[in-house]
Design a protein around this motif. Sequence first.
Motif, short mmCIF file in Angstrom:
data_model
loop_
_atom_site.label_atom_id
_atom_site.label_comp_id
_atom_site.label_asym_id
_atom_site.label_seq_id
_atom_site.Cartn_x
_atom_site.Cartn_y
_atom_site.Cartn_z
N VAL A 1 0.85 -1.19 0.00
CA VAL A 1 0.00 0.00 0.00
C VAL A 1 0.88 1.25 0.00
O VAL A 1 2.03 1.21 0.47
N GLU A 2 0.34 2.34 -0.52
CA GLU A 2 1.12 3.57 -0.63
C GLU A 2 1.32 4.26 0.72
O GLU A 2 2.34 4.90 0.96
N LYS A 3 0.31 4.14 1.60
CA LYS A 3 0.40 4.83 2.89
C LYS A 3 -0.40 4.08 3.95
O LYS A 3 -1.33 3.33 3.64
N PRO A 4 -0.06 4.27 5.23
CA PRO A 4 -0.83 3.65 6.32
C PRO A 4 -2.29 4.09 6.30
O PRO A 4 -2.61 5.20 5.88
N GLY A 5 -3.16 3.22 6.74
CA GLY A 5 -4.58 3.52 6.77
C GLY A 5 -5.33 3.05 5.54
O GLY A 5 -6.56 3.17 5.48
N THR A 6 -4.60 2.50 4.56
CA THR A 6 -5.23 2.01 3.33
C THR A 6 -5.97 0.69 3.59
O THR A 6 -5.49 -0.16 4.35
N LEU A 7 -7.13 0.54 2.96
CA LEU A 7 -7.92 -0.67 3.11
C LEU A 7 -7.54 -1.71 2.05
O LEU A 7 -7.33 -1.36 0.88
N VAL A 8 -7.45 -2.95 2.48
CA VAL A 8 -7.09 -4.06 1.59
C VAL A 8 -8.15 -5.15 1.72
O VAL A 8 -8.62 -5.46 2.82
N THR A 9 -8.53 -5.74 0.60
CA THR A 9 -9.53 -6.83 0.59
C THR A 9 -8.83 -8.19 0.52
O THR A 9 -7.92 -8.39 -0.30
N LEU A 10 -9.26 -9.09 1.38
CA LEU A 10 -8.76 -10.47 1.37
C LEU A 10 -9.90 -11.40 0.93
O LEU A 10 -10.96 -11.42 1.56
N ASN A 11 -9.68 -12.13 -0.14
CA ASN A 11 -10.65 -13.13 -0.60
C ASN A 11 -10.22 -14.51 -0.11
O ASN A 11 -9.11 -14.97 -0.44
N VAL A 12 -11.07 -15.16 0.66
CA VAL A 12 -10.73 -16.43 1.29
C VAL A 12 -11.65 -17.52 0.74
O VAL A 12 -12.88 -17.41 0.80
N THR A 13 -11.05 -18.57 0.20
CA THR A 13 -11.81 -19.70 -0.35
C THR A 13 -11.35 -20.99 0.31
O THR A 13 -10.15 -21.19 0.53
N VAL A 14 -12.29 -21.85 0.65
CA VAL A 14 -11.97 -23.20 1.13
C VAL A 14 -12.56 -24.18 0.13
O VAL A 14 -13.75 -24.11 -0.20
#
Length: 281
Positions: A89-102
Amino acid sequence: MVFPIPEKFKFFAYVFHVIERKIALSIILCILFTALPFAVNYANERIGTGSTPLPSPPSGPVNGVYYVGFATSHQGDDILYVVPAKAYVEKPGTLVTLNVTVKFKHAQPCQYSDWKITTENPVNVEVVNETKTELKDAYTAFKQYTVKVLGNGSIDVVFHYGTGCPYGTEERVTVKFYIGTPNGTELNQSAPSPEEVLNTTSVNVTGVIKAVDTALRAVVVENYTIEIRGRWTGPDNESLTWRDMLALLKPGERVTILASEEDGSLKADVIVIDGKTYRKG
């Protein structure tokens, strides 16, 4: 003129009628039992071909986030698959999406139905939202997390098998986060495809090479001894022998190997060295 039918002939006619019905019923049952396996196989094939496709990391930055690779765990029968393996990420505080599959080996719901997906051990990462776990089909569960990256850090994504399940305890991967941008090598590196990971029947090993044994035609990575057999195809479509592959594997260097169990030992199917993928065959 109509002659009455003697009683004994009526009895024989009744017996023949009953026998005739039983024969017809037997033929119908025979046809049903013969067709049943084909019906089951057809249903299984329908389930297999209709399986939910896996998410893949985007090829470029999304809202200032670089999603790099995917992480998997396959310690038990089921497979945990998380996109991404790393996020920049470019800077702190950025949101990231995690896609989780089982991906389940056995159809759901099963008798060990209290399985769950969680996150643990956040370091400089805060979970700000999570969706309900959704069954996409009988063999696929999906969940999505949104996390806020506060600095260089990590978080564990964990799939917990159901209570009493004999096929595994947990699957765990660690997703890492960095402030900055990835280098070109990391963005362009080749990696095993999701399908190759999910079709692996044993292990996905990433670690430091401890030893290379030319006599056994094997390499030792972490605590796994993995045999190298047959011919291989390199990243530039070049053909290599098992000797060539062993020569590329250097003790002390990191490697990723997808291996399947065969005749009681692990045999390599895919090897990733310095971002270059080599496939058996």
